[in-house]
Design an enzyme around this catalytic site. Sequence first.
Site, PDB file in Angstrom:
ATOM      1  N   GLU A 247       0.894  -1.159   0.000  1.00 49.82           N
ATOM      2  CA  GLU A 247       0.000   0.000   0.000  1.00 49.82           C
ATOM      3  C   GLU A 247       0.928   1.202   0.000  1.00 49.82           C
ATOM      4  O   GLU A 247       1.707   1.386   0.931  1.00 49.82           O
ATOM      5  CB  GLU A 247      -0.904  -0.084   1.240  1.00 49.82           C
ATOM      6  CG  GLU A 247      -2.064   0.845   1.202  1.00 49.82           C
ATOM      7  CD  GLU A 247      -1.776   2.085   2.004  1.00 49.82           C
ATOM      8  OE1 GLU A 247      -1.188   3.010   1.421  1.00 49.82           O
ATOM      9  OE2 GLU A 247      -2.120   2.117   3.185  1.00 49.82           O
ATOM     10  N   CYS A 284      -2.396   7.723   4.996  1.00 51.09           N
ATOM     11  CA  CYS A 284      -2.442   7.257   3.606  1.00 51.09           C
ATOM     12  C   CYS A 284      -3.592   7.930   2.864  1.00 51.09           C
ATOM     13  O   CYS A 284      -3.567   8.057   1.652  1.00 51.09           O
ATOM     14  CB  CYS A 284      -2.669   5.757   3.542  1.00 51.09           C
ATOM     15  SG  CYS A 284      -1.662   4.826   4.671  1.00 51.09           S
TER      16      CYS A 284
END
Lengths: 510, 510
Positions: A247, A284
């Site tokens: 990720e 994120c």
Amino acid sequence: MTSLRSIDAATGEPFGEPFENHGIGEVAAACLAAEGAFDAYRAIDPARRADFLERIGEEIVALGDDLIVTAMRESGLPRMRLEGERGRTVGQLRLFADVVRQGGWAGLRIDPALPDRTPPRPDLRLRMIPLGPVAVFGASNFPLAFSTAGGDTASALAAGCPVVVKGHPAHPATGAMVARAIRAAIAATGMPEGTFNHLVGSGNDLGAALVQDPRIAAVGFTGSRGGGLALVALAQARPVPIPVYAEMASINPVIMLPGALAARGAEMGTAFIGSLTLGAGQFCTNPGLALAIEGAGLDAFLAAAGEALSGHAPAPMLTGGIHAAYEKGVAALAGHPKVEAVAQGTVDEAFARGQAALFSTDAASFIADATLGHEVFGAASLLVRCRDEAELLDVLAHLEGQLTVTLQLDAGDTPLAARLIPLLERKTGRILANGWPTGVEVTHAMVHGGPYPATSDARTTSVGSLAIDRFLRPVSYQNLPADLLPPALRDDGAAGWPRLVDGKPAGGAR
Amino acid sequence: MTSLRSIDAATGEPFGEPFENHGIGEVAAACLAAEGAFDAYRAIDPARRADFLERIGEEIVALGDDLIVTAMRESGLPRMRLEGERGRTVGQLRLFADVVRQGGWAGLRIDPALPDRTPPRPDLRLRMIPLGPVAVFGASNFPLAFSTAGGDTASALAAGCPVVVKGHPAHPATGAMVARAIRAAIAATGMPEGTFNHLVGSGNDLGAALVQDPRIAAVGFTGSRGGGLALVALAQARPVPIPVYAEMASINPVIMLPGALAARGAEMGTAFIGSLTLGAGQFCTNPGLALAIEGAGLDAFLAAAGEALSGHAPAPMLTGGIHAAYEKGVAALAGHPKVEAVAQGTVDEAFARGQAALFSTDAASFIADATLGHEVFGAASLLVRCRDEAELLDVLAHLEGQLTVTLQLDAGDTPLAARLIPLLERKTGRILANGWPTGVEVTHAMVHGGPYPATSDARTTSVGSLAIDRFLRPVSYQNLPADLLPPALRDDGAAGWPRLVDGKPAGGAR
């Protein structure tokens, strides 16, 4: 023998005892231990595996306030955030325990024999099995929920995979405490010792050796684009390539549609800055890009955002290195000939304080320079001003893959939003309406994933119960005698677990 | 402008009209057409998509005996086999039509909002969406069931992905007929024209350009290890990497356990040769490796196998190139210092007849030379003689990943088989008992996949209903107004489709 110290994120000063940097020998030993535990661990009754996951959560809670205080000092994150993150970590382990008990993950399918068919059809039975030992690279920005006992570890253990964690060097003391909790849970629930292994080290060599170890079957990673792509390249160059779930990079566009902007531009401006500056922007899902069509609504948004931002005092960032990268990214935006500063937060000369910043540019300039779409990790965002819907669509079509895309819309915006959604589905793993991208629920319908470069594998999520599927693969058993079948696939097996029999559901969840 | 001719597999002579070799321009046009069709195709009601799949099957049947005769001449395969393969192709399309109608593939999940929680939980809804246009490389050995309208095409279309097929140059006329049938089904059921696109060409450049085209989102391939790995490398080197599902190399070990060998060694020898020589040995699941512990049972097996093989007359292989590669592989085995010939089939000097062959070696020699574990595509197999169980286990531990592993066992073999199964699960996608690996059911519990190098992605299957998952990825929708949600995710949507609500099943199949 080199060593690694904890660094106080607020001052940059080392503190506490040194941690020995592990080397190649420790990597091999950890992977051997994980491999040695694999068959025993995956054969353990899933109900016991679920108990083990819950016990990890209990052991983490039992670490008490020491854990919170240590994580606060190493990460610079405030108490409330870390207490919440601990709750999230424990909740995540409980969620996966429930998933393991319900058995949908096993994907049981039975196609009974048809002996009278010409030719006769054999008996076929399918289940998902765990891939093997999983290497987990924790994230710096979630020292609990996405690190040593975080989502990757929880989902891999839930799938039946032993784990080798490379602890994040930004929080070695926090990591060591959590590793201790996991080991205590292993001892308390009688899991094989090699089910969990913990490596400590600050260099890239350690991680490279881990991904290259032949016993590792998959990799979970949360971090930078460069770091993730390096691991992907290593994994693909192995004699036997393995999947990497990295990720990586996302700027989480927030699209403010005209009706919403006209109705509540100022309100949105304030809320946007709240999302942008949360946790020093170190999420994120931080909104690093905003898109809007020019007009009075956008002017009101910018005025309110500027006001909210100009009074914002910076918090310490996670590490000096992250702060330096942030300053570099902000300087590049500030010095870009087609970018102008909208507003900035206040300055704090203390260690690693990242001054928050909002910039703007026009659509043509954004499209012309792909670097303007790259992530600046921290509380900086870029507003792209579009002249009309066509320009907005053009910008969206040029976007890279994202973890999230947010639509701010009012009822009048529905026709435009409906036109956008098919495009947005192809760009992202999650589409939000009238919220902000920060804040990721750990639940069944969450996708924290998305097309490249948001992740290295868009077919998955790293948050939520679906994450368990990353560490499983199907095996089919043809005409096996009942006493050689896995128990869950026997005729009388797996009471309550869902199965497809001849393609039709036969009880249970999934 | 170059062109491509059909080749009569039995004679090596060209026949029929030439087919124009497509070039880079046609690749780009096909991919553009697929991309242009994608949003419209995926938005079409799944019931209509299912009708389309069934209609393809009907149009293939409507091609009549011309299709069979053409495929016979291009492939050298006999009528009965190709009629059966046509039935399998049509059945496969029907299976996916059923899957599409039942809706489990959509993976619907709803986590309702919890407005009273602190902080409030948003409404989250998840579905699987198709990846985008899929490139399909058909196999030479299944001109119908794994080529133009074969399993990859059927599962990609079922998932909602337009397809660009690179037709296999070994059967251009068969491919052209099937492509016509698909186009007729598109016209009859009102699908967007670009839903299916067909490229013809004999060089590798065409395939490379197809995998590199930015509009292609995934690749399905069945063929050689070298071909598959080349496509994987191209796909990974793209600016945006994409998944490649390559089904490549497997030698499908048959393990004959002592009890079974003692009870029916001779019977097994005859049956083994039947499986080995079926279709001139040109199956992905051809038994290229046999393993047994030495003894009287193995002697009986070898005697019967040798007798069955020595009378076996060769059929034409699919192409001269495949035949040449087969002869080269057999020559390498025959010339290997540690390998001895057990028996050979009869010789036929006609075009491309591959003389069947059974070789043997000892366990230590097999382990010492990895090339002895490489696939020889055709009716050649290698028996590895083991002295004892320990040596058998050692050979198994050294095996590469496989599509299948077969156990021949009697009741007395159960304890040994139970010890082997955890190891075998890690080596293969399918474990068979007391059968032969050739013959792959197209059903729900089938796995035609396995660890590298059997495939490039062990997490999937290329045969059976689970194959649809290869072309899907999850998207989550947070707080979207009902009129912007996909219909299947609305509160009243998708009657009969299975959904998980708060992780609990709510009706329907999966």
